[in-house]
Write a protein that holds these residues in place. Structure first.
Motif, PDB file in Angstrom:
ATOM      1  N   ALA A 123      21.666 -46.619  38.920  1.00  0.00           N
ATOM      2  CA  ALA A 123      20.776 -47.722  38.241  1.00  0.00           C
ATOM      3  C   ALA A 123      19.518 -46.721  37.850  1.00  0.00           C
ATOM      4  O   ALA A 123      18.831 -46.919  36.917  1.00  0.00           O
ATOM      5  N   CYS A 155      15.300 -49.967  43.369  1.00  0.00           N
ATOM      6  CA  CYS A 155      16.224 -48.830  43.070  1.00  0.00           C
ATOM      7  C   CYS A 155      17.334 -49.309  43.777  1.00  0.00           C
ATOM      8  O   CYS A 155      17.833 -48.438  45.088  1.00  0.00           O
ATOM      9  N   ILE A 194      20.205 -44.694  34.923  1.00  0.00           N
ATOM     10  CA  ILE A 194      20.473 -45.358  33.408  1.00  0.00           C
ATOM     11  C   ILE A 194      19.124 -45.943  33.324  1.00  0.00           C
ATOM     12  O   ILE A 194      18.659 -45.679  31.927  1.00  0.00           O
ATOM     13  N   ASP A 195      18.141 -46.354  34.200  1.00  0.00           N
ATOM     14  CA  ASP A 195      16.689 -46.734  33.519  1.00  0.00           C
ATOM     15  C   ASP A 195      16.033 -45.589  33.092  1.00  0.00           C
ATOM     16  O   ASP A 195      15.489 -45.896  32.107  1.00  0.00           O
ATOM     17  N   ASP A 230      22.023 -53.695  38.169  1.00  0.00           N
ATOM     18  CA  ASP A 230      21.269 -52.880  39.104  1.00  0.00           C
ATOM     19  C   ASP A 230      20.404 -51.973  38.163  1.00  0.00           C
ATOM     20  O   ASP A 230      19.075 -51.892  38.617  1.00  0.00           O
ATOM     21  N   ALA A 231      20.727 -51.581  37.039  1.00  0.00           N
ATOM     22  CA  ALA A 231      19.808 -50.777  36.178  1.00  0.00           C
ATOM     23  C   ALA A 231      18.763 -51.474  35.569  1.00  0.00           C
ATOM     24  O   ALA A 231      17.519 -51.316  35.612  1.00  0.00           O
ATOM     25  N   THR A 247      14.670 -51.258  29.584  1.00  0.00           N
ATOM     26  CA  THR A 247      16.168 -51.148  30.058  1.00  0.00           C
ATOM     27  C   THR A 247      16.672 -52.693  30.109  1.00  0.00           C
ATOM     28  O   THR A 247      17.639 -52.828  29.657  1.00  0.00           O
TER      29      THR A 247
END
Length: 128
Positions: free
Chosen positions: A118, A113, A121-122, A103-104, A79
């Motif tokens: 986030a 987290c 997305i990860d 954040d991701a 990511t």
């Protein structure tokens, strides 16, 4: 900047703009990995943060710093690396998404987290 993206396991001889890895390739390195060569003014705890700092530079300065680079490359897929590449390749699209991207990247690389988005997305990037 119109550079192709590639995964590159070995440094090679061509200068590249490498993101989220420190594998000794010639060119510009935007990474948080140990041994990185990221310029001091672009350093960040995440490679996405370093790439976003690059994205905030004026277009002329981005062109100057990446002069001679033939591609944007990484030596692995995760990511933080995907988002760092996105920030370098599409700075205008990345800048307004900076907080969500950081954040991701933190969710993926630092096992934090900060938000549900986030985490989502990860997980999506990781499963691709």
């Amino acid at each position: 900047m119109q550079l192709p993206f590639r995964i590159q396991s070995r440094p090679g001889d061509e200068p590249i703009l490498s993101v989220d890895g420190a594998f000794g390739a010639p060119g510009l390195n935007l990474s948080h990995w140990p041994g990185n060569d990221t310029p001091a003014d672009l350093r960040h705890d995440l490679s996405t943060g370093a790439a976003l700092a690059f994205a905030h530079l004026a277009p002329e300065e981005r062109a100057r710093r990446s002069e001679g680079c033939v591609a944007v490359a990484n030596n692995h897929y995760d990511t933080d690396g995907v988002l760092a590449a996105f920030a370098v390749l599409y700075p205008e699209a990345a800048r307004p998404r900076e907080i969500a991207m950081l954040d991701a990247a933190a969710a993926g690389d630092l096992f934090r987290c900060p938000t549900e988005l986030a985490f989502q997305i990860d997980r999506i990037v990781t499963c691709l």
